[in-house]
Design a protein around this motif. Structure first.
Motif, PDB file in Angstrom:
ATOM      1  N   VAL A 415      15.314  17.586  -9.079  1.00  0.00           N
ATOM      2  CA  VAL A 415      16.025  18.071 -10.267  1.00  0.00           C
ATOM      3  C   VAL A 415      17.363  17.329 -10.396  1.00  0.00           C
ATOM      4  N   THR A 416      17.594  16.704 -11.556  1.00  0.00           N
ATOM      5  CA  THR A 416      18.782  15.865 -11.734  1.00  0.00           C
ATOM      6  C   THR A 416      19.925  16.643 -12.385  1.00  0.00           C
ATOM      7  N   ALA A 417      21.079  15.987 -12.436  1.00  0.00           N
ATOM      8  CA  ALA A 417      22.229  16.597 -13.112  1.00  0.00           C
ATOM      9  C   ALA A 417      21.882  16.901 -14.571  1.00  0.00           C
ATOM     10  N   GLU A 418      21.115  16.016 -15.186  1.00  0.00           N
ATOM     11  CA  GLU A 418      20.747  16.260 -16.578  1.00  0.00           C
ATOM     12  C   GLU A 418      19.867  17.513 -16.696  1.00  0.00           C
ATOM     13  N   ASP A 419      18.960  17.684 -15.736  1.00  0.00           N
ATOM     14  CA  ASP A 419      18.128  18.897 -15.751  1.00  0.00           C
ATOM     15  C   ASP A 419      19.000  20.150 -15.596  1.00  0.00           C
ATOM     16  N   VAL A 420      19.985  20.056 -14.702  1.00  0.00           N
ATOM     17  CA  VAL A 420      20.895  21.186 -14.506  1.00  0.00           C
ATOM     18  C   VAL A 420      21.622  21.482 -15.826  1.00  0.00           C
ATOM     19  N   ALA A 421      22.051  20.406 -16.499  1.00  0.00           N
ATOM     20  CA  ALA A 421      22.756  20.570 -17.775  1.00  0.00           C
ATOM     21  C   ALA A 421      21.879  21.315 -18.776  1.00  0.00           C
ATOM     22  N   LYS A 422      20.616  20.906 -18.873  1.00  0.00           N
ATOM     23  CA  LYS A 422      19.717  21.539 -19.843  1.00  0.00           C
ATOM     24  C   LYS A 422      19.458  22.997 -19.467  1.00  0.00           C
ATOM     25  N   ALA A 423      19.392  23.278 -18.157  1.00  0.00           N
ATOM     26  CA  ALA A 423      19.168  24.661 -17.716  1.00  0.00           C
ATOM     27  C   ALA A 423      20.378  25.539 -18.043  1.00  0.00           C
ATOM     28  N   LEU A 424      21.578  24.945 -17.986  1.00  0.00           N
ATOM     29  CA  LEU A 424      22.778  25.702 -18.362  1.00  0.00           C
ATOM     30  C   LEU A 424      22.730  26.068 -19.844  1.00  0.00           C
ATOM     31  N   LEU A 425      22.297  25.110 -20.664  1.00  0.00           N
ATOM     32  CA  LEU A 425      22.192  25.386 -22.103  1.00  0.00           C
ATOM     33  C   LEU A 425      21.282  26.578 -22.336  1.00  0.00           C
ATOM     34  N   ASP A 426      20.239  26.640 -21.542  1.00  0.00           N
ATOM     35  CA  ASP A 426      19.257  27.698 -21.702  1.00  0.00           C
ATOM     36  C   ASP A 426      19.848  29.083 -21.464  1.00  0.00           C
ATOM     37  N   LYS A 427      20.984  29.112 -20.754  1.00  0.00           N
ATOM     38  CA  LYS A 427      21.663  30.377 -20.474  1.00  0.00           C
ATOM     39  C   LYS A 427      22.825  30.609 -21.437  1.00  0.00           C
ATOM     40  N   GLY A 428      22.936  29.756 -22.454  1.00  0.00           N
ATOM     41  CA  GLY A 428      24.021  29.940 -23.421  1.00  0.00           C
ATOM     42  C   GLY A 428      25.360  29.437 -22.929  1.00  0.00           C
ATOM     43  N   LEU A 429      25.309  28.560 -21.934  1.00  0.00           N
ATOM     44  CA  LEU A 429      26.543  27.974 -21.412  1.00  0.00           C
ATOM     45  C   LEU A 429      26.511  26.483 -21.716  1.00  0.00           C
ATOM     46  N   HIS A 430      27.599  25.963 -22.239  1.00  0.00           N
ATOM     47  CA  HIS A 430      27.580  24.524 -22.530  1.00  0.00           C
ATOM     48  C   HIS A 430      27.611  23.755 -21.221  1.00  0.00           C
ATOM     49  N   ALA A 431      26.893  22.650 -21.186  1.00  0.00           N
ATOM     50  CA  ALA A 431      26.828  21.837 -19.972  1.00  0.00           C
ATOM     51  C   ALA A 431      28.146  21.108 -19.763  1.00  0.00           C
ATOM     52  N   PRO A 432      28.400  20.715 -18.499  1.00  0.00           N
ATOM     53  CA  PRO A 432      29.587  19.862 -18.257  1.00  0.00           C
ATOM     54  C   PRO A 432      29.303  18.418 -18.679  1.00  0.00           C
ATOM     55  N   THR A 433      30.292  17.547 -18.497  1.00  0.00           N
ATOM     56  CA  THR A 433      30.096  16.115 -18.723  1.00  0.00           C
ATOM     57  C   THR A 433      29.201  15.570 -17.606  1.00  0.00           C
ATOM     58  N   ILE A 434      28.154  14.851 -17.982  1.00  0.00           N
ATOM     59  CA  ILE A 434      27.267  14.312 -16.927  1.00  0.00           C
ATOM     60  C   ILE A 434      27.162  12.789 -16.990  1.00  0.00           C
ATOM     61  N   TYR A 435      27.834  12.163 -17.943  1.00  0.00           N
ATOM     62  CA  TYR A 435      27.674  10.713 -18.115  1.00  0.00           C
ATOM     63  C   TYR A 435      28.627   9.903 -17.240  1.00  0.00           C
ATOM     64  N   PHE A 436      29.686  10.522 -16.794  1.00  0.00           N
ATOM     65  CA  PHE A 436      30.641   9.797 -15.984  1.00  0.00           C
ATOM     66  C   PHE A 436      31.454  10.805 -15.201  1.00  0.00           C
ATOM     67  N   PRO A 437      32.212  10.462 -14.164  1.00  0.00           N
ATOM     68  CA  PRO A 437      32.509   9.097 -13.731  1.00  0.00           C
ATOM     69  C   PRO A 437      31.300   8.422 -13.073  1.00  0.00           C
TER      70      PRO A 437
END
Lengths: 519, 476
Positions: A415-437
């Motif tokens: 499971v990648t950071a991007e997957d974690v980001a999408k799972a956060l969205l699913d809970k109504g929480l905006h994802a953090p920045t995942i593109y950098f640093p």
């Protein structure tokens, strides 16, 4: 009495047609003023635009679908319901500083005594607004330890470009051929891009194991070609560059300059000033630090400030005062010129004025402290959560933000950071920045700011813990998320493929008519 | 999750002497507990890595010495703003690229949706579909108005869009010579010069025809050569003149393998031919006339469009939104596309450094365009044409006044020349409560103290125009 809270967040979800499907060019929800006069005007002039424009007359009606006012309102309201901003929930995008935006600034910014002012109106007729801008400039100079600020730059990146161009012109004027700009590898992507736009060769400086500038690499990079360094402090890892005075000495001793990227000012404002750290030129992102909303990506307000002789290079005009009159000072012997037309994005500037006026120096300082407490409290909560790690000296306190790595989770479950980001969205929480640093693998760059209540921070940490658990139980299911958002996970390959990329309805129409379009 | 309501009600009230007024700060008890969990006794321990010699001893001296309540602030701001003078009767005749247009209330209502205005750049498309659809609609509507295929969301304003268009043209053609029409807005010229400071560009200005106000084709032909990256022309130009030589210009530019960059007022395109129809490669402009208001110089909305061409689109600065599908193929959706051009991925090799743009203004422009529809857009443009021509005709009837000053056909703005320095007329108009035209004494393309640039829009009634003309008539 114990009540159960409703859970199970759902975002509004329906297919809202495109405006092209809703309206047609002959409909309208607009009545133009004085339309009754048009016939008389035609009679008086005795000539039509068709005749006067000749072959420059547009012979077809623009293909703009028209809607009645109620249809416009419903369409946009429904679309707004499928959108997410700080008023809906936390947006802890690291380095983006997404605060709550006080409503009073919206009300003040809408005052007709601001919105109806024409930029070329005589200064005597805009003294009130100029006074506001003058105070704002003085406050920002005081907060940053700089001498003067130009309010003209419409965003942080424009401030960076202005700063880089100031450095370039400064050395041209001195007759020195310095074409190298040092930029740490942890820097915002705008820094190298701005330096390159200003014509500099970008020299990348690596980050040391403790998360700050690698001093040996810095020494090795310094030469008579070095024009300066672009730094943000605290840096994007949320770590304060504790050897900043040494860095400043090194640069200044070879005649080079220091540029401060103000994107991360929120954790230190009122506590330490870039000017006192040795920086010569800075930019501020007023829309981040001083509570003007981001508007889905703008309008922002950058401000570029400088001290000493560098102040003469600031984009003109600058706001100034003589006696009790305010005016725009166009005097420009060394300045780089204008970075955009007129004086800047006035509305976010007014909001920044309101923000600082209401908080005062002590309030700003308290905000910074609270944002740092929030960051470190979140780190403390995350220490017991498996699957994530805090790279670069986990014992060091972070300032405005922190960067977690989901590398252990990926190693363990795929499971990648991007997957974690999408799972956060699913809970109504905006994802953090995942593109950098880019220096952190599977980065989750999180910034709560002072505006998130303790409970919200705990909920966020809890969500990350749940996601890690879910990743271990059923990684495949997790990769299918989000489901509760207005749409399911979107296909990036299709979106960007040369034969399917569709940036406008016009291109879609051409595709539907069977044209083979490739980009 | 369950919660005991009784305990919540019994929580201590915030007892700090200073409160962050927007209620973000933790109360004292929360703060203590948070610090304990972090493992420090005092919040300032979290700043132990800041060199002590540069720590501020006191809070900075900004604001008004203390916190202000909303009411105090409102009174303060009110007393400040009362020093501004707003012109609505009649509306200002000031132009210079930015004019007084009416803004329908519905635009504000839409911009006030906080899901829009408190959002950030939609890096996570699934949770921001609404905003992304609006952006896609803005791109699409603007593309249809311009008759170009690709439009971004957005640039800062017309001037930076023009500068970035020139930079993009230099990247595409790998040439450094730029030819700019001498009748463009002087502030835009300054912005272009600033943005090109680092690029060793060779900027050449083509003098305009002093009779017509249009680009001098012979001079253009002689200035442009095979080293030229691009030619930049504005339609309407600074004087409001619609240059009918654009097809000839396009032919000259393309014959030399240079790119044709055109700057436009989008509202003019209700009646004026689209830049797409005369072969522009890149189109820039400002959507300020489309429901954005004046706001003393900003925020406005920089337009940037290109035709369907791989090289042009790949060198386009700024954000692009595209149509896509869900990974399971069941639905359409919208997302940011071609991000590999952008600074957060390409760093120093990026097409430009832009991140925050004027996104919310694109929402306003999209709403404005569909509120009007193509047909009313034409009628509105026609109405503005009629009004500005009426004003020019009436001013021209005054003794020894030349209006319009140039013989080229115009839209919305026109210059007029007076028998005495315009500045004195302007001062006298102000005393009568009329904000007149823009004095051209210190504006580089003309530098004529007898001339002024007037802007007349749908906001001006015939009576407003008559008042202006009569007031000027009395002064001559």
């Amino acid at each position: 009495m114990t009540l159960k809270l409703r859970s199970g967040w759902r975002q509004a979800r329906w297919s809202e047609p495109l405006v092209y499907e809703l309206g047609d060019p002959n409909n309208s929800g607009f009545v133009r003023p004085y339309s009754h006069e048009d016939a008389e005007l035609e009679r008086i002039l005795d000539v039509t635009p068709e005749e006067m424009l000749g072959h420059m007359f547009r012979d077809s009606i623009p293909n703009i679908p028209g809607l009645s006012e109620v249809e416009v309102v419903r369409h946009f309201t429904r679309l707004s319901q499928m959108s997410y901003g700080v008023d809906v929930g936390p947006v802890p995008l690291g380095s983006c500083t997404m605060k709550y935006n006080p409503k009073i600034s919206e009300e003040i910014a809408r005052d007709p005594r601001i919105r109806y002012l024409h930029p070329y109106q005589d200064p005597e007729t805009v003294q009130g607004l100029l006074e506001m801008l003058y105070l704002l400039e003085r406050w920002l100079a005081e907060l940053t330890g700089m001498d003067r600020c130009s309010l003209q730059t419409p965003a942080g990146a424009a401030g960076e470009l202005a700063g880089a161009l100031m450095i370039r012109k400064y050395f041209i004027d001195k007759g020195e051929d310095r074409d190298e700009m040092l930029v740490p590898d942890s820097a915002h992507g705008t820094n190298p891009a701005s330096a390159a736009m200003a014509g500099f060769k970008v020299v990348r400086i690596p980050t040391s194991e403790n998360g700050t500038v690698d001093m040996e690499a810095l020494d090795a990079a310094l030469s008579e070609r070095t024009a300066g360094i672009m730094l943000t402090n605290p840096n994007t890892l949320g770590i304060f560059e504790d050897r900043i005075l040494e860095i400043a000495d090194k640069l200044h001793s070879i005649g080079a300059l220091l540029y401060y990227d103000g994107a991360n000012l929120n954790g230190i404002m009122g506590i330490v000033r870039p000017g006192d750290m040795g920086f010569d030129i800075i930019h501020l992102n007023l829309h981040k630090t001083f509570g003007a909303p981001h508007g889905g990506g703008g309008p922002g307000a950058g401000v570029v400030c400088a001290r000493g002789e560098l102040a003469e290079y600031l984009p003109r005009p600058l706001i100034a005062k003589k006696g009790d009159r305010y005016y725009w000072d166009y005097e420009c012997k060394k300045c780089i010129g204008r970075i955009r037309m007129f004086y800047g994005n006035i509305i976010p500037l007014v909001k920044a004025f309101v923000y600082i006026a209401m908080l005062g120096g002590r309030g700003l300082r308290e905000s910074a402290i609270q944002s740092v407490i929030n960051t470190n409290y979140f780190i403390a909560l995350m220490r017991s959560v498996d699957g994530y790690e805090l790279p670069y000296d986990p014992e060091k306190p972070r300032k405005h933000e922190l960067v977690l790595s989901a590398k252990p989770l990926k190693r363990e479950t795929g499971v990648t950071a991007e997957d974690v980001a999408k799972a956060l969205l699913d809970k109504g929480l905006h994802a953090p920045t995942i593109y950098f640093p880019l220096i952190v693998e599977e980065a989750l760059m999180i910034e709560f700011t002072e505006s998130e209540p303790r409970r919200q921070i705990e909920e966020y940490a809890g969500a990350l813990r749940e996601i890690a658990g879910e990743a271990r139980r059923n990684p495949t299911a997790l990769k299918q998320l989000p489901r509760n958002t207005s749409t399911g996970r979107l296909d990036n390959v299709y979106a960007n493929h040369p034969r399917s990329v569709t940036p406008t309805f016009r291109v879609l129409r051409r595709r539907l008519q069977g044209e083979q379009l490739s980009l | 999750m369950s919660i005991n309501w009784c305990n919540t009600a019994l929580q201590p009230r915030v007892s700090q002497s200073l409160r962050l007024p927007w209620a973000p700060a933790a109360n004292e008890r929360d703060r203590r507990e948070m610090l304990k969990r972090i493992g420090v006794n005092d919040a300032m321990e979290l700043y132990n890595d800041v060199p002590p010699e540069i720590m501020l001893k006191e809070p900075p001296n900004v604001g008004f010495g203390r916190q202000l309540s909303e009411w105090e602030l409102q009174r303060l701001v009110d007393s400040m703003l009362s020093k501004n003078k707003v012109f609505t009767d009649p509306p200002p005749f000031l132009g210079g690229g930015i004019c007084f247009h009416t803004v329908p209330a519905v635009i504000d209502a839409i911009l006030s949706r906080s899901e829009f205005y408190t959002a950030y750049t939609p890096y996570q498309p699934e949770i921001n579909q609404g905003l992304l659809q609006v952006f896609f609609e803005y791109q699409s509507l603007m593309a249809d108005l311009l008759e170009m295929d690709v439009v971004n969301v957005s640039m800062y304003d017309w001037s930076t869009a023009a500068a970035e268009a020139i930079l993009a043209a230099m990247r595409v053609t790998r040439k450094k010579r730029i030819v700019v029409a001498g009748n463009i807005h002087p502030e835009r010229m300054e912005v272009i010069e600033t943005w090109l400071l680092g690029k060793e560009a060779d900027i050449r200005v083509v003098e305009f025809d002093r009779e017509t106000g249009k680009v001098d084709l012979d001079r253009l032909e002689n200035t442009i050569d095979s080293d030229t990256a691009a030619v930049y022309v504005e339609v309407p130009n600074f004087f409001g003149v619609i240059d009918d030589g654009v097809e000839a210009i396009a032919e000259i530019v393309h014959r030399r393998k240079a790119l044709f960059i055109v700057g436009v007022d989008p509202l003019s395109l209700g009646i004026v031919r689209s830049p797409g129809s005369y072969e522009a490669d890149i189109v820039v402009g400002d959507a300020q006339p489309l429901g954005l208001g004046l706001n003393y110089g900003g925020p406005y909305l920089g337009i940037f469009a290109t035709r369907w061409d791989r090289k042009l689109v790949r060198q386009m600065p700024g954000r692009l939104i595209g149509l896509t599908k869900t990974v399971d193929g069941s639905e359409y959706g919208f997302t940011m596309i071609l991000q590999t051009r952008e600074q957060h991925i390409r760093r120093e090799k990026a097409t430009s450094n832009i991140t925050s743009n004027e996104a919310l203004m694109a929402v306003a422009a999209a709403a404005y365009m569909v509120l009007l529809g193509g047909s009313e857009l034409r009628e509105l443009a026609r109405s503005i044409w009629l009004r500005s021509h009426y004003a020019a005709k009436r001013l021209g009837e005054l003794e020894r006044v030349k209006a319009p000053q140039f013989s080229g056909e115009f839209f919305k703005e026109f210059t007029a020349r007076f028998p005495k320095p315009y500045h004195s007329i302007h001062r006298a108009l102000l005393e009568k409560g009329i904000m007149g035209g823009l004095p051209l004494a210190d504006k580089p393309p003309l530098m004529d103290e007898y001339s002024a640039l007037f802007c007349v829009t749908e906001a001006h009634s015939m009576k407003d125009i008559d008042r202006l003309v009569e007031a000027i008539g009395e002064m001559l």
